[in-house]
Design an enzyme around this catalytic site. Structure first.
Site, short mmCIF file in Angstrom:
data_model
loop_
_atom_site.label_atom_id
_atom_site.label_comp_id
_atom_site.label_asym_id
_atom_site.label_seq_id
_atom_site.Cartn_x
_atom_site.Cartn_y
_atom_site.Cartn_z
N GLY A 8 0.84 -1.20 0.00
CA GLY A 8 0.00 0.00 0.00
C GLY A 8 0.87 1.25 0.00
O GLY A 8 0.57 2.22 0.70
N ARG A 11 -0.23 5.50 -1.72
CA ARG A 11 -0.92 6.71 -1.19
C ARG A 11 -0.75 6.78 0.33
O ARG A 11 -0.27 5.86 0.97
CB ARG A 11 -2.42 6.61 -1.50
CG ARG A 11 -2.75 6.67 -2.94
CD ARG A 11 -4.25 6.66 -3.20
NE ARG A 11 -4.85 5.35 -3.07
CZ ARG A 11 -5.82 5.03 -2.21
NH1 ARG A 11 -6.30 5.94 -1.40
NH2 ARG A 11 -6.32 3.82 -2.17
N SER A 33 -2.51 -1.74 -5.11
CA SER A 33 -3.53 -2.65 -5.62
C SER A 33 -3.98 -2.24 -7.02
O SER A 33 -3.94 -3.02 -7.96
CB SER A 33 -4.67 -2.68 -4.60
OG SER A 33 -5.86 -2.98 -5.18
N VAL A 60 -2.79 -7.71 -1.83
CA VAL A 60 -2.20 -8.45 -0.70
C VAL A 60 -3.15 -9.54 -0.17
O VAL A 60 -2.71 -10.47 0.50
CB VAL A 60 -1.79 -7.51 0.47
CG1 VAL A 60 -0.70 -6.54 0.04
CG2 VAL A 60 -2.99 -6.79 1.07
N SER A 140 -3.66 -0.30 14.33
CA SER A 140 -4.54 0.84 14.56
C SER A 140 -4.94 0.92 16.03
O SER A 140 -5.04 -0.11 16.72
CB SER A 140 -5.82 0.68 13.73
OG SER A 140 -6.75 1.68 14.05
N TYR A 153 -12.64 -4.43 11.38
CA TYR A 153 -11.33 -3.75 11.33
C TYR A 153 -10.58 -3.93 12.67
O TYR A 153 -9.38 -4.22 12.69
CB TYR A 153 -11.60 -2.27 11.04
CG TYR A 153 -10.40 -1.39 10.81
CD1 TYR A 153 -9.72 -1.37 9.60
CD2 TYR A 153 -9.97 -0.52 11.81
CE1 TYR A 153 -8.65 -0.53 9.39
CE2 TYR A 153 -8.90 0.33 11.62
CZ TYR A 153 -8.23 0.33 10.41
OH TYR A 153 -7.17 1.18 10.21
N LYS A 157 -6.98 -5.83 13.07
CA LYS A 157 -5.80 -5.13 13.59
C LYS A 157 -5.32 -5.74 14.91
O LYS A 157 -4.12 -5.86 15.16
CB LYS A 157 -6.11 -3.64 13.77
CG LYS A 157 -6.38 -2.90 12.45
CD LYS A 157 -5.20 -2.94 11.50
CE LYS A 157 -5.35 -1.95 10.35
NZ LYS A 157 -4.22 -2.02 9.42
P1 NAP Z 1 -5.31 4.94 2.27
O1 NAP Z 1 -4.97 6.38 2.12
O2 NAP Z 1 -6.70 4.47 2.01
O3 NAP Z 1 -4.30 4.09 1.37
C1 NAP Z 1 -4.42 2.70 1.33
C2 NAP Z 1 -3.25 2.10 0.61
O4 NAP Z 1 -3.38 0.65 0.67
C3 NAP Z 1 -3.22 2.45 -0.86
O5 NAP Z 1 -1.85 2.51 -1.24
C4 NAP Z 1 -3.90 1.26 -1.53
O6 NAP Z 1 -3.48 1.02 -2.86
C5 NAP Z 1 -3.40 0.13 -0.64
N1 NAP Z 1 -4.25 -1.04 -0.68
C6 NAP Z 1 -5.56 -1.13 -0.33
N2 NAP Z 1 -6.00 -2.39 -0.51
C7 NAP Z 1 -4.94 -3.09 -1.02
C8 NAP Z 1 -4.76 -4.43 -1.43
N3 NAP Z 1 -5.76 -5.31 -1.38
N4 NAP Z 1 -3.54 -4.82 -1.88
C9 NAP Z 1 -2.52 -3.93 -1.96
N5 NAP Z 1 -2.64 -2.64 -1.58
C10 NAP Z 1 -3.83 -2.24 -1.12
O7 NAP Z 1 -4.98 4.41 3.74
P2 NAP Z 1 -4.03 5.02 4.88
O8 NAP Z 1 -4.84 5.92 5.72
O9 NAP Z 1 -2.75 5.48 4.31
O10 NAP Z 1 -3.80 3.69 5.73
C11 NAP Z 1 -2.62 2.91 5.67
C12 NAP Z 1 -2.63 1.91 6.81
O11 NAP Z 1 -2.72 2.61 8.05
C13 NAP Z 1 -3.81 0.95 6.77
O12 NAP Z 1 -3.38 -0.34 7.20
C14 NAP Z 1 -4.77 1.53 7.79
O13 NAP Z 1 -5.62 0.55 8.32
C15 NAP Z 1 -3.80 2.08 8.81
N6 NAP Z 1 -4.36 3.15 9.65
C16 NAP Z 1 -4.78 4.32 9.12
C17 NAP Z 1 -5.31 5.30 9.96
C18 NAP Z 1 -5.79 6.64 9.45
O14 NAP Z 1 -6.34 7.40 10.27
N7 NAP Z 1 -5.60 6.97 8.20
C19 NAP Z 1 -5.42 5.05 11.33
C20 NAP Z 1 -5.00 3.83 11.83
C21 NAP Z 1 -4.46 2.89 10.99
P3 NAP Z 1 -4.22 1.70 -4.16
O15 NAP Z 1 -3.69 3.10 -4.22
O16 NAP Z 1 -3.83 0.86 -5.31
O17 NAP Z 1 -5.70 1.65 -3.87
#
Ligand code: NAP
Length: 241
Positions: A8, A11, A33, A60, A140, A153, A157
């Site tokens: 991932g 982004r 993805s 993944v 998370s 979720y 996690k």
């Molecule tokens: P995001 O902006 O939605 O980005 C998600 C990333 O994961 C993108 O690069 C996406 O690729 C990739 N992805 C999604 N499904 C996938 C798959 N099946 N196979 C490969 N890649 C995949 O999310 P984020 O906020 O950066 O979150 C990143 C991590 O931090 C996640 O594990 C999330 O649960 C965790 N997290 C986030 C927060 C928050 O507040 N943002 C808080 C706690 C934990 P594409 O670009 O190709 O779609």
């Protein structure tokens, strides 16, 4: 120099991690993805730091696709090593349990938990062979405290936090550390449906965090500065529990 594989990485938090690890001297394998354009923007940002960046697209949650992609990369790059694995790819599909659709449960478990298993299982034998590695799992706050509307979720996690502790004990002897970071609310596309103004009052620091604030802790865990830390989960949440 060794590679860091960031799932991932196209982004959000994943992109910031790619750039941070590039600043620390790693070449980067950017998994994503479907969003090739975003992945190419990350690639450019890594190259601006003077490091190599390669795209490695696969879902993944798809065990076969994931293993084939990683195996093929190793076969085509016999002189290169992956030293750091960041299991960052994850999705949210929130719903109250009573309304939750089977696919909302299965998709979140398959990507956020299954993804950890699929990618780690593919890379681990090589890390063990090299007797060197750092595995960092992005979990998370939801997996630590639970949040209503997120049973899928939170379960995924929390499971990865448990797996982090177990795997850390299995591979510590092989000079491989396994740690997790648990972000609270971070400004990315994943949280763009949440109004920061409505939620920030709950957060002692009164703001969402940035992807870079998560990436700097991942950078620490990928560096020798964290050489005696394993099996740990570090929270990055502005004081919100
Ligand atoms: P995001 O902006 O939605 O980005 C998600 C990333 O994961 C993108 O690069 C996406 O690729 C990739 N992805 C999604 N499904 C996938 C798959 N099946 N196979 C490969 N890649 C995949 O999310 P984020 O906020 O950066 O979150 C990143 C991590 O931090 C996640 O594990 C999330 O649960 C965790 N997290 C986030 C927060 C928050 O507040 N943002 C808080 C706690 C934990 P594409 O670009 O190709 O779609």
């Amino acid at each position: 120099m060794s590679y860091a594989l960031v799932t991932g990485g196209s982004r959000g938090i994943g992109r910031a991690i790619c750039v941070q690890l590039a600043k620390q001297g790693y070449d980067i394998l950017i998994n994503y993805s479907s969003n090739k354009q975003a992945a190419e923007e990350t690639q450019e940002a890594v190259e601006q730091e003077g490091r190599k960046a390669a795209l490695l697209p696969f879902n993944v949650g798809d065990r076969v696709a994931c293993r084939e992609a990683v195996e093929q990369w190793y076969a085509n790059n016999t002189d290169e090593k992956i030293e750091v694995l960041v299991n960052n790819a994850g999705i949210r599909k929130d719903n109250l349990m009573v309304w939750m659709k089977d696919e909302e449960w299965d998709d979140v478990m398959g990507i956020s938990l299954g993804g950890f298993y699929n990618v780690t299982k593919s890379v681990l034998p090589e890390l063990i062979k090299e007797k060197k590695g750092k595995i960092i799992n992005i979990v998370s706050l939801s997996g630590l405290k639970g949040l209503p509307g997120q049973t899928n979720y939170s379960a995924a996690k929390a499971a990865v936090i448990g797996a982090t502790k177990s795997l850390a004990q299995e591979v510590a002897r092989r000079n491989i550390s396994v740690n997790a970071v648990a972000p609270g609310f971070i400004r990315t596309e994943m949280t763009e449906d949440i109004n920061e103004k409505d939620v920030k009052g709950l957060i002692p620091m009164r703001r969402f965090g940035t992807a870079e604030e998560v990436a700097s802790v991942v950078g620490f865990l990928a560096s020798d500065a964290s050489s005696y830390i394993t099996g740990e989960t570090i929270s990055i949440n502005g004081g919100l529990y």
